[in-house]
Motif scaffolding. Structure first.
Motif, PDB file in Angstrom:
ATOM      1  N   TYR A 337       0.879  -1.330   0.094  1.00 27.16           N
ATOM      2  CA  TYR A 337       0.066  -0.181  -0.021  1.00 27.16           C
ATOM      3  C   TYR A 337       0.701   1.175  -0.026  1.00 27.16           C
ATOM      4  CZ  TYR A 337       0.981   0.687   4.980  1.00 27.16           C
ATOM      5  OH  TYR A 337       1.709   0.806   6.239  1.00 27.16           O
ATOM      6  N   GLN A 338       2.114   1.127   0.574  1.00 29.08           N
ATOM      7  CA  GLN A 338       2.894   2.224   0.453  1.00 29.08           C
ATOM      8  C   GLN A 338       3.458   2.728  -1.110  1.00 29.08           C
ATOM      9  OE1 GLN A 338       3.716  -0.660   1.764  1.00 29.08           O
ATOM     10  NE2 GLN A 338       4.380  -0.300   3.943  1.00 29.08           N
ATOM     11  N   LEU A 339       3.091   1.746  -1.797  1.00 32.32           N
ATOM     12  CA  LEU A 339       3.239   2.208  -3.389  1.00 32.32           C
ATOM     13  C   LEU A 339       2.186   2.249  -4.243  1.00 32.32           C
ATOM     14  CD1 LEU A 339       6.311  -0.298  -4.227  1.00 32.32           C
ATOM     15  CD2 LEU A 339       6.386   1.926  -3.626  1.00 32.32           C
ATOM     16  N   ASP A 340       0.939   2.671  -3.271  1.00 32.05           N
ATOM     17  CA  ASP A 340      -0.323   2.737  -3.921  1.00 32.05           C
ATOM     18  C   ASP A 340      -0.707   1.714  -4.520  1.00 32.05           C
ATOM     19  OD1 ASP A 340      -0.492   5.634  -2.900  1.00 32.05           O
ATOM     20  OD2 ASP A 340       0.625   6.031  -4.836  1.00 32.05           O
ATOM     21  N   GLU A 341      -0.735   0.503  -4.123  1.00 30.89           N
ATOM     22  CA  GLU A 341      -1.303  -0.623  -4.551  1.00 30.89           C
ATOM     23  C   GLU A 341      -2.599  -0.881  -3.695  1.00 30.89           C
ATOM     24  OE1 GLU A 341      -0.330  -5.687  -4.914  1.00 30.89           O
ATOM     25  OE2 GLU A 341       1.566  -3.987  -4.818  1.00 30.89           O
ATOM     26  N   ASP A 342      -3.651  -1.094  -4.459  1.00 27.62           N
ATOM     27  CA  ASP A 342      -4.830  -1.427  -3.780  1.00 27.62           C
ATOM     28  C   ASP A 342      -5.035  -2.571  -3.254  1.00 27.62           C
ATOM     29  OD1 ASP A 342      -5.576   1.466  -4.098  1.00 27.62           O
ATOM     30  OD2 ASP A 342      -6.177   0.987  -6.335  1.00 27.62           O
ATOM     31  N   PRO A 343      -5.856  -2.787  -2.185  1.00 25.46           N
ATOM     32  CA  PRO A 343      -6.310  -4.082  -1.680  1.00 25.46           C
ATOM     33  C   PRO A 343      -7.217  -4.854  -2.547  1.00 25.46           C
ATOM     34  CG  PRO A 343      -7.392  -2.592  -0.488  1.00 25.46           C
ATOM     35  CD  PRO A 343      -6.266  -1.652  -1.183  1.00 25.46           C
ATOM     36  N   LYS A 344      -7.266  -6.040  -2.782  1.00 23.44           N
ATOM     37  CA  LYS A 344      -7.845  -6.785  -3.910  1.00 23.44           C
ATOM     38  C   LYS A 344      -9.104  -7.608  -3.272  1.00 23.44           C
ATOM     39  CE  LYS A 344      -3.742  -7.425  -6.821  1.00 23.44           C
ATOM     40  NZ  LYS A 344      -2.979  -6.400  -5.787  1.00 23.44           N
ATOM     41  N   THR A 345     -10.264  -7.390  -4.052  1.00 23.07           N
ATOM     42  CA  THR A 345     -11.180  -8.462  -3.742  1.00 23.07           C
ATOM     43  C   THR A 345     -11.208  -9.676  -4.320  1.00 23.07           C
ATOM     44  OG1 THR A 345     -12.778  -6.318  -3.774  1.00 23.07           O
ATOM     45  CG2 THR A 345     -13.754  -8.544  -4.017  1.00 23.07           C
ATOM     46  N   LEU A 346     -11.293 -10.771  -3.205  1.00 19.52           N
ATOM     47  CA  LEU A 346     -11.034 -12.161  -3.569  1.00 19.52           C
ATOM     48  C   LEU A 346     -12.209 -12.607  -4.147  1.00 19.52           C
ATOM     49  CD1 LEU A 346      -8.463 -13.196  -0.991  1.00 19.52           C
ATOM     50  CD2 LEU A 346      -7.881 -12.268  -3.357  1.00 19.52           C
ATOM     51  N   ARG A 347     -13.308 -12.378  -3.371  1.00 20.91           N
ATOM     52  CA  ARG A 347     -14.611 -12.980  -3.652  1.00 20.91           C
ATOM     53  C   ARG A 347     -15.735 -12.029  -3.096  1.00 20.91           C
ATOM     54  NH1 ARG A 347     -11.364 -16.896  -1.530  1.00 20.91           N
ATOM     55  NH2 ARG A 347     -12.061 -17.014   0.697  1.00 20.91           N
ATOM     56  N   VAL A 348     -16.897 -12.235  -3.756  1.00 22.90           N
ATOM     57  CA  VAL A 348     -18.094 -11.186  -3.538  1.00 22.90           C
ATOM     58  C   VAL A 348     -19.227 -12.629  -3.330  1.00 22.90           C
ATOM     59  CG1 VAL A 348     -19.865  -9.812  -4.053  1.00 22.90           C
ATOM     60  CG2 VAL A 348     -17.220  -9.245  -4.610  1.00 22.90           C
ATOM     61  N   LEU A 349     -19.651 -12.677  -2.106  1.00 21.06           N
ATOM     62  CA  LEU A 349     -20.469 -13.693  -1.794  1.00 21.06           C
ATOM     63  C   LEU A 349     -22.017 -13.046  -1.484  1.00 21.06           C
ATOM     64  CD1 LEU A 349     -18.070 -15.862   0.540  1.00 21.06           C
ATOM     65  CD2 LEU A 349     -18.600 -16.171  -2.015  1.00 21.06           C
ATOM     66  N   PRO A 350     -22.978 -13.765  -1.720  1.00 23.92           N
ATOM     67  CA  PRO A 350     -24.436 -13.156  -1.227  1.00 23.92           C
ATOM     68  C   PRO A 350     -24.728 -13.349  -0.048  1.00 23.92           C
ATOM     69  CG  PRO A 350     -24.624 -15.046  -2.809  1.00 23.92           C
ATOM     70  CD  PRO A 350     -23.160 -14.653  -2.925  1.00 23.92           C
ATOM     71  N   ILE A 351     -25.245 -12.731   0.787  1.00 22.33           N
ATOM     72  CA  ILE A 351     -25.686 -12.871   2.050  1.00 22.33           C
ATOM     73  C   ILE A 351     -27.110 -13.931   2.036  1.00 22.33           C
ATOM     74  CG2 ILE A 351     -26.864 -12.294   4.336  1.00 22.33           C
ATOM     75  CD1 ILE A 351     -25.293  -9.730   3.964  1.00 22.33           C
ATOM     76  N   PRO A 352     -26.828 -15.274   2.597  1.00 15.67           N
ATOM     77  CA  PRO A 352     -27.899 -16.205   2.219  1.00 15.67           C
ATOM     78  C   PRO A 352     -28.948 -16.342   3.012  1.00 15.67           C
ATOM     79  CG  PRO A 352     -25.916 -17.376   3.274  1.00 15.67           C
ATOM     80  CD  PRO A 352     -25.694 -15.806   3.196  1.00 15.67           C
ATOM     81  N   LEU A 353     -29.176 -15.384   4.150  1.00 16.15           N
ATOM     82  CA  LEU A 353     -29.896 -15.198   5.178  1.00 16.15           C
ATOM     83  C   LEU A 353     -31.366 -14.246   4.679  1.00 16.15           C
ATOM     84  CD1 LEU A 353     -30.899 -16.592   7.875  1.00 16.15           C
ATOM     85  CD2 LEU A 353     -29.626 -14.785   8.951  1.00 16.15           C
ATOM     86  N   HIS A 354     -32.212 -14.951   4.579  1.00 12.85           N
ATOM     87  CA  HIS A 354     -33.512 -13.876   4.188  1.00 12.85           C
ATOM     88  C   HIS A 354     -34.535 -13.976   5.446  1.00 12.85           C
ATOM     89  CE1 HIS A 354     -31.578 -14.714   0.464  1.00 12.85           C
ATOM     90  NE2 HIS A 354     -32.055 -13.627   0.062  1.00 12.85           N
ATOM     91  N   ASP A 355     -35.483 -12.995   5.384  1.00 13.64           N
ATOM     92  CA  ASP A 355     -36.490 -12.868   6.630  1.00 13.64           C
ATOM     93  C   ASP A 355     -37.787 -13.373   5.872  1.00 13.64           C
ATOM     94  OD1 ASP A 355     -37.486 -10.793   4.889  1.00 13.64           O
ATOM     95  OD2 ASP A 355     -36.989  -9.282   6.284  1.00 13.64           O
ATOM     96  N   SER A 356     -38.638 -13.309   6.511  1.00 13.73           N
ATOM     97  CA  SER A 356     -40.031 -14.188   6.194  1.00 13.73           C
ATOM     98  C   SER A 356     -40.809 -13.322   5.018  1.00 13.73           C
ATOM     99  CB  SER A 356     -40.999 -13.919   7.124  1.00 13.73           C
ATOM    100  OG  SER A 356     -41.422 -12.428   7.673  1.00 13.73           O
TER     101      SER A 356
END
Length: 445
Positions: A337-356
């Motif tokens: 990050y000192q060289l302005d390297e951005d953190p990377k998104t490895l995975r995007v997962l849907p929240i599997p819990l739903h209400d009624s």
């Protein structure tokens, strides 16, 4: 004349016939009701007839309708009738009010809790399947309502955050794992320790949302415990666990914080706050192992709404976040990050819990297992285990507590359950209980 005689007899005869027919109708109805009553003799009456074969005796199940007395059950019957989740190992009782936070010691042998009754409790966990546990109770100063707790220096001391009229305070109690004295050994209670250091109004009048602790093992860190206190406003403070020295302060500048965490190696601090971005700071250590400064390191951008909770992976190189946008993200923060390297998104997962209603639920708390494979999350009173790699639901415990879950924490290493070492998750709730849960098997549903 004969005709008149016959006519005089016809009327009474017809009346008699009609009267007899009516009587027969009523008699038949009476006999039907009588037979029905005999056919429905109560089970208690048939039970008194030992000659009657058991397979023809009527069952008394489903006989207890509204308004009818139910049979008496003793306490053992009631306990046996309770349906526990198959991962539910044990329940730690003794709290008299809502449990507000919990934390395991580094060796997993002690579990500290704080309760709205104004007390800190330290449970000795030799085996999670035990019927009773040794408990050390520490009463906080009058008027102090604890909101956070963290072990410091292994399992020998605890730091407690408490809210009072003038603001939040920190208290450090040492020798919390001392053996029972001869006087109270029979009760299994430990002598209460004294306050070693304290700080008043650490965040002004604002309350502490949570405490988090880690051992400083990154770089020249000497293994000392570093503790962070997250304010409900926007500031987060860094403390030395043993001495109580304030090491630094950071500000999220995001209206209000939701929670904060520190990486297991004591290097990074991350905050979930009002906005969608997650800010990360680095604790920089000097050659003599002291904390030199706390600098802003990077920002995690990708969520579309506020991040409600987050946690670091055991390797301190990843962060997992949950957002109101209905997604979970796994980030790689092992970047230059000192060289302005951005953190990377490895995975995007849907929240599997739903209400009624089918709407996506919001996660309140999350914690990752020591092996980095299972993510425990909560929403209200629901506890859920997810596979970190795929996001698949491993198991769900609806109404894990009788009310909202207020905190979760994994024991940092395997501890005995019936003599077998296993990963254990602890949960606290408003129902005055702390529960211990097994980790689900990967691939189970």
């Amino acid at each position: 004349m004969a005709a008149s005689f016959v006519s005089s007899l016809t009327a009474p005869l017809i009346s008699a016939v009609l009267g007899g027919a009516i009587a027969l109708v009523f008699l038949a109805g009476y006999l039907r009701r009588k037979r029905a009553a005999i056919a429905h003799i109560p089970p208690s009456a048939t039970a008194a007839a030992p000659d009657q074969p058991k397979h023809v005796r009527p069952s008394n199940q489903a006989q207890h309708k509204k308004g009818h007395p139910r049979p008496h059950h003793n306490a053992a019957d009631k306990d046996a009738a309770k349906k526990h989740h198959h991962l539910d190992v044990n329940t730690l009782r003794g709290h008299t009010d809502s449990v507000t936070a919990l934390h395991f010691s580094n060796d997993g042998a002690n579990l500290s809790t704080v309760c709205a009754d104004g007390a800190v409790r330290v449970f000795r966990i030799d085996d999670t399947s035990s019927k009773s546990f040794k408990i050390l109770r520490i009463n906080l100063p009058a008027g102090a309502h604890p909101t956070g707790v963290a072990f410091s220096e292994g399992s020998s001391s605890v730091v407690v955050a408490a809210q009072a009229l003038l603001g939040s305070s920190l208290y450090m109690y040492a020798d919390v794992s001392a053996p029972p004295t001869a006087q109270n050994k029979q009760q299994g209670k430990l002598s209460p320790p004294e306050i070693k250091w304290s700080h008043q109004k650490i965040h002004g009048k604002e309350s502490v949302l949570n405490l988090a602790a880690a051992q400083a093992t990154h770089g020249p860190g000497d293994g000392s415990t570093i503790i962070i206190s997250c304010s409900e406003a926007t500031d987060i403070k860094v403390w030395h666990g043993k001495s109580g020295k304030e090491l630094g302060t950071v500000d999220t500048n995001q209206l209000k914080n939701n929670m904060a965490d520190i990486s297991p190696n004591g290097r990074f601090i991350a905050a979930a706050a009002f906005t969608a971005d997650v800010k990360v700071w680095e604790i920089v250590y000097s050659k003599d192992s002291s904390v030199k400064e706390v600098n802003k390191a990077m920002q995690l951008k990708g969520h579309k709404s506020a991040v409600t909770c987050l946690c670091f992976a055991p390797n301190s190189e990843q962060i997992i976040t949950a957002s109101k946008d209905g997604s979970i993200r796994v980030w790689n923060i092992n970047v230059r990050y000192q060289l302005d390297e951005d953190p990377k998104t490895l995975r995007v997962l849907p929240i599997p819990l739903h209400d009624s209603k089918g709407s996506v639920c919001q996660y309140d708390h999350m914690s990752i297992s020591p092996d980095g494979k299972v993510l425990a999350v909560t929403s209200g009173s629901t506890l859920q285990w997810l596979c970190v790699e795929t996001g698949a639901v491993l198991d769900t415990a609806e109404k894990a507590h009788e009310g909202d879950i207020t905190g979760i924490a994994w024991a940092p290493r395997k501890i005995p359950n019936g003599g077998v070492p296993v990963f254990i998750l602890g949960t606290a709730g408003v129902d005055k209980k702390v529960k211990l849960w097994l980790a689900p098997q990967l691939g189970s549903t």
